[in-house]
Design an enzyme around this catalytic site. Structure first.
Site, PDB file in Angstrom:
ATOM      1  CG  ASP A 171      -1.794   1.125   1.345  1.00  0.00           C
ATOM      2  OD1 ASP A 171      -2.455   1.408   0.342  1.00  0.00           O
ATOM      3  OD2 ASP A 171      -1.831   1.781   2.398  1.00  0.00           O
ATOM      4  CG  ASP A 208      -6.367   0.213   0.072  1.00  0.00           C
ATOM      5  OD1 ASP A 208      -6.433   1.026   1.014  1.00  0.00           O
ATOM      6  OD2 ASP A 208      -5.347   0.004  -0.597  1.00  0.00           O
ATOM      7  CB  THR A 241      -2.139   5.363  -1.761  1.00  0.00           C
ATOM      8  OG1 THR A 241      -2.049   3.961  -1.671  1.00  0.00           O
ATOM      9  CG2 THR A 241      -3.325   5.836  -0.973  1.00  0.00           C
ATOM     10  CB  THR A 242       0.698   2.660  -5.489  1.00  0.00           C
ATOM     11  OG1 THR A 242       0.421   1.964  -4.298  1.00  0.00           O
ATOM     12  CG2 THR A 242       2.091   2.383  -5.939  1.00  0.00           C
TER      13      THR A 242
END
Lengths: 527, 535
Positions: free
Chosen positions: B69, B400, B102-103
């Site tokens: 994550d 997530d 988020t990546t």
């Protein structure tokens, strides 16, 4: 343009191949460390603590060894963690799980150097682990219905577990102890009812199972040493000075005579409390906290056996086994449940006096008294026995049984091999590797026993190609033997947990391609 | 150094202790900043997509975290560089706002910076680049809206939601049982969702983990699981039709807040005080009994005497329950949190169909299950797994997935994943660039190129030849006028993401582009970095 200082000082970052290498090496080092303890001829380790006294522990238990290591390598920590979880969850197989994970990674390393992507390896491992589990499920035996056979299964499992430990000399004796103790639980997995007492002196063979409950305490002076048909009140209450709990209360007096009065009132209060306790119609009173001389004397006068300062676990256990409730107030004697037992007496083990409660209400409880030459021996014996008890309770809950001596590994390896042949693509290399990792376990068992592992394992593999083979490694004769006849069994639940968590851990480590180590928090050097 | 001279040629000192500060100006500053931003993006790049790798992080205390994550990686990374910190913030704000992607947002920002560097070298002013990016991001934003699709779901038709959650989970280590976990996440979200107002309060979903067992044993419990046990070992382990008193006052003698002393100077006082104390305990328990409670859940501890009285009066009790958990229990059981014994009343009690204690493994670990609550709006996801790191990572992955499901309930538009949305945007931005007059045209074109970075990274991580794959997909998109073509990461055989059922939420993607552009604009605007030098 080079970036200066992206991370804080002392923080390190390792990428790609190097990161993978670091975690492989760390994991394999841990696996190699405990590898030699595997199997009936495995060796023990001495652990010396860095704390004061430099206490040493001699052990063969994977979880205990790994717990005491100070490890810096993050991948190694993953392995330590799975071993700890294995210990908490099923109690045994703590070494096997680490060794299997280590072997899986060792095989994976070879594949990575052959330029196979880690994700492909993981995909292969996942297929293999499913196949291996199915194979185990198919071959597991369940003798729950046949109580005679089930008992012999339990005996076999206990003996197999104990055979790798210090208790192996008397494994039959201890296996019987453990099986008896577990069967008394009647299916519950509550190990609290089995108390293990360690008393140095004598030899391991002098250990025994006691049907009652033994409390490591002395009986108060002047009180009866033997009570039949005892009514026991188990309490957790202050019997020293009963402080006023209302906040801010304090005694303030202006003359000596007042002090005396209040002291008398306090005494009176204690006397009343004791009277109330006596009014329960008891002849034995066990308290978690201290009992001062004054109430003790009162109890002695009333002919009541009073035992002070039984620790918390002791109290809970006592309440459990005698069927009484732990009381802290004594105003309603009629509704407090008292505990009962047939006989309370003081017994001697070695030089120590202990109190024994026999004929307790709940037949489930029992005490195992371990005797042995030194504290180290006793500690290790306790750990071994604990392993055996855990495995047995788990087996009682899930009664499926497998054979031991590398039999399950060879069985899985064979199935996985067949899967590899059927699977097209690069994944088949990984599946092949999985089967090799499984075969490493019998290899290590044989190596540890000083046998010709290559010869033995290949013989085993040939044996296993026949349908329904029971072949495994017979460490005693140094050949391939029929595990069914030799009575070497293992619990299905333990094997399954080993297989699943080892693969999970290997998968986790394989997925990593970068290690970032933060700067360690500065500590005062206390040494 | 920043030195100014007066008319006699003596230097002024402008910055305090300026000789001890290091300073970077102009193009150098921008380049240094861009390099730092790219370095962060480079770390995350390999984590993107279903075949992305994990990172292993060791915290200052030696704990190991293994994760995929982006937000977690950056948070734990102990970053020291100022610009890198901006990137960390970027990923964090995506996490707060959307919860997923988020990546991707960091990789996107990194590639925007990379393109900007080239433009700067050509002598284009940073602000022009920033403006061009702004224009381009708008084009991409609108284009996403255009290619997005609405899909209908309802409490009976959760399949589309499950599919989307599966896309999110497939990049995590838990992808082995992504189907089961996705279903759990969707069911949990639907249980607490307010479909009328299109709102989901994720606080009502408690995620609890316990080591041991297998990942497949993870379950959704319509109720609350508390990591506590009964205060007295002999209290009943199972209560049916429980009336629960939820207390925030301790079963202990009163402690007034004002400082006071109770002086005992006569025997009578001593005795009355004693009597009162006894009565006080009795009263407390009696009050709970009077209102009809069959279970007491308390935030504080119990005195030994009170504990026994509770046990004696057959009133099971749980102590030291945390504030957050207490609130959840109150919500789930429909009870009120009562701060004082005097205020207890029957209508303030919570109700639950069944309360039971469950033990795990060989140690004495016990947990309390409160199920069949009056108000089933609070649920718990109970995770099992082989080791601690696995559980932690599962928690993050589920978070997530929960966020994705929530976003879909808020706005049911989706775009297709596998890089298809980025490729399609890239084509649209590229086409728009040609029509834009001025220097910004270059920046817009660069933006289009930067958008390609995500499918490139996806292809690279999946072991495909990146440029070959990307160009092929791009050509296919234009030729077939099909914006759903993406990178076939899992080697399924088709690169139509619609067939592969790979979805992402529209707002997630839009947010990624907006946030990444914003951060890049900020970074480009900096032309002077003053930092205290090392001493």
């Amino acid at each position: 343009m080079p970036v200066e200082r992206l991370l804080k000082d002392d923080a390190t970052e390792e990428k790609g191949e190097r990161a993978r290498m670091a975690s492989f090496v760390g994991a394999m080092a841990i696996a190699d460390l405990v590898k030699t303890t595997l199997g009936p001829k495995g060796m023990d380790k001495i652990l010396q603590s860095t704390g004061r006294g430099r206490n040493i522990t001699v052990t063969n238990d994977g979880a205990t060894i790994l717990k005491s290591l100070h490890i810096d390598n993050p991948a190694a920590k993953v392995l330590v963690d799975i071993s700890k979880v294995q210990d908490d969850e099923v109690g045994d197989g703590t070494t096997s799980v680490v060794v299997l994970a280590g072997e899986l990674l060792r095989e994976a390393e070879k594949l990575v150097s052959m330029k196979i992507h880690p994700m492909t390896i993981i995909a292969g491992y996942r297929m293999a682990v499913e196949c291996a589990r199915d194979a185990l499920l198919r071959k597991a035996m369940d003798n729950k219905q046949d109580s005679e056979k089930f008992r012999s299964d339990l005996m076999n499992i206990a003996m197999t577990t104990l055979s790798s430990k210090i208790l192996s000399q008397d494994k039959e004796y201890f296996a019987r102890l453990a099986v008896d103790a577990v069967l008394r639980l009647k299916g519950s997995t509550n190990l609290e009812a089995i108390q293990i007492l360690k008393k140095p002196g004598g030899s391991l063979g002098d250990s025994f199972l006691d049907e009652g409950f033994i409390l490591d305490k002395k009986i108060g002076i002047g009180q009866p040493k033997r009570i039949e048909n005892a009514n026991i009140l188990v309490a957790n209450t202050a019997m020293d000075t009963d402080k006023v709990k209302i906040y801010g209360a304090r005694v303030r007096v202006d003359s000596m005579s007042k002090v005396a009065e209040i002291e008398a009132a306090e005494k009176q209060k204690m006397r009343e409390k004791v009277q109330k306790i006596i009014a329960h119609g008891i002849n034995c009173f066990i308290n978690r906290q201290l009992i001062y001389n004054f109430p003790e004397e009162l109890f002695a006068d009333a002919g009541i056996l009073a035992i002070e300062h039984a620790d918390f676990e002791g109290i809970e256990r006592l309440a459990l086994v005698t069927g009484g409730e732990i009381a802290s107030t004594f105003d309603n004697p009629e509704s407090v449940k008292l505990g009962h037992c047939k006989l309370i007496e003081e017994i001697m083990i070695g030089e120590d006096k202990l109190i024994k409660f026999s004929g307790v209400e709940m037949g489930q409880a029992c005490t195992i008294v371990l005797r042995g030459a030194s504290a180290h021996v006793l500690d290790e014996a306790e750990r071994s026995l604990h392993d055996a008890l855990c495995v047995l309770t788990q087996t009682v809950a899930d009664s499926r049984v497998l054979l031991g001596g590398g039999w399950p590994e060879m069985l899985m390896a064979k199935e996985v091999d067949e899967l590899a042949r059927k699977t097209p693509g690069k994944r088949s290399h990984a599946i092949d590797a999985f089967s090799r990792a499984l075969q490493a376990i019998p290899t290590i068992i044989a190596d540890n026993a000083g046998l010709d592992s290559a010869e033995l394992v290949s013989q085993l593999r040939a044996e296993h190609h026949k349908e329904g083979s029971n072949a495994g490694i017979d460490v005693i004769t140094g050949g391939v033997g029929d595990m069914q006849k030799l009575g070497i069994s293992e619990s299905f639940k333990v094997k399954q947990a080993v297989l699943l968590s080892a693969t999970e851990a290997a998968e986790m480590i394989l997925r990593v391609d970068e290690i970032i180590t933060c700067a360690p928090r500065r500590r005062e050097d206390r040494m | 150094m920043a030195l100014a001279f007066d008319e006699y040629g003596r230097p002024f000192i402008i910055l305090k202790e300026q000789e001890r500060k290091s300073r970077l100006r102009g193009l150098d500053a921008q380049k240094a900043n861009i390099a730092a931003g790219r370095a962060v993006a480079r770390i995350l790049r390999t984590s993107l997509g279903p075949k992305g790798m994990d990172k292993m992080l060791q915290s200052p205390d030696g704990d190991v975290i293994i994760t995929n994550d982006g937000a977690t990686i950056l948070e734990q990374m102990d970053v020291d560089n100022q610009i890198a910190k901006l990137m960390v913030e970027l990923s964090r704000s995506q996490d707060y706002e959307i919860g997923d992607g988020t990546t991707g947002v960091v990789v996107m920002a990194g590639s925007l910076l990379e393109q900007a560097e080239k433009l700067l070298e050509r002598g284009i002013h940073p602000l022009r680049v920033a403006e061009g990016y702004e224009v381009a991001s708008r084009i991409a934003f609108d284009h996403l809206e255009k290619i997005s699709q609405k899909f209908e779901f309802g409490p009976d038709n959760i399949e589309p939601l499950v599919q989307t959650c599966m896309t999110t989970l497939s990049s995590k280590i838990v992808n082995r049982c992504k189907r089961a976990l996705a279903e759990i996440a969707v069911k949990a979200v639907l249980a607490v969702a307010d479909l009328e107002r299109k709102d989901v309060n994720l606080d009502l979903i408690k995620v609890e983990g316990k080591v041991g067992g297998k990942l497949e044993d993870t379950e959704l419990i319509y109720g609350i699981v508390v990591d506590k046990d009964m205060s007295h070992p002999q209290m009943p382990k199972r209560i049916e039709d429980a009336n629960i008193a939820i207390l925030t006052c301790p079963f202990e003698p009163p402690k007034p807040k004002t400082k006071h002393k109770v002086d005992i100077d006569t025997v009578e006082k001593f005795q009355t005080l004693r009597e009162q104390e006894r009565k006080y305990f009795d009263d407390m328990v009696q009050k709970c009994k009077d209102v009809g409670a069959t279970l007491v859940i308390c935030q504080w501890g119990f005195d030994d005497e009170a504990n026994h009285l509770l046990m004696h009066r057959n009133l099971p009790a749980v102590r030291w329950v945390g504030g957050v958990e207490l609130e959840l229990i109150a919500i789930a059981t429909g009870g009120r949190i009562v701060p004082r014994f005097q205020e207890l009343s029957p209508e303030k009690l919570g109700r639950a169909g069944i309360v039971r204690e469950k033990s795990f493994g060989t140690t004495k670990d016990r947990m309390l299950y409160i199920e069949q609550c009056a108000n089933s709006r609070a649920v718990t996801i109970f995770i099992r797994g082989g080791n601690k790191m696995m559980i932690e990572e599962t928690k993050r992955s589920l978070h997530d997935a929960l966020c994705v499901a929530r976003n879909l309930i808020r706005n049911n538009s989706i775009v297709y994943g596998g890089g298809s949305a980025e490729i399609s945007c890239s084509v649209a931005v590229e086409a728009a660039a040609d029509r834009h007059p001025g220097v910004e045209q270059y920046a817009i074109r660069s933006f289009a190129e930067a958008l390609d970075a995500i499918p490139l990274a996806l292809a690279e991580n999946s072991g495909l030849p990146p440029i070959d794959t990307l160009t092929a997909v791009k050509a296919q998109q234009i030729k077939e006028n099909n914006p759903f073509c993406g990178i076939d990461c899992n080697d399924v055989g088709t690169n139509d993401m619609k067939e592969q059922n790979v979805f992402e939420t529209l707002i997630g993607k839009q947010q990624q582009i907006l946030l990444a552009t914003q951060v890049v604009k900020i970074i480009l605007k900096i032309d002077d970095v003053i930092s205290p030098s090392e001493y």
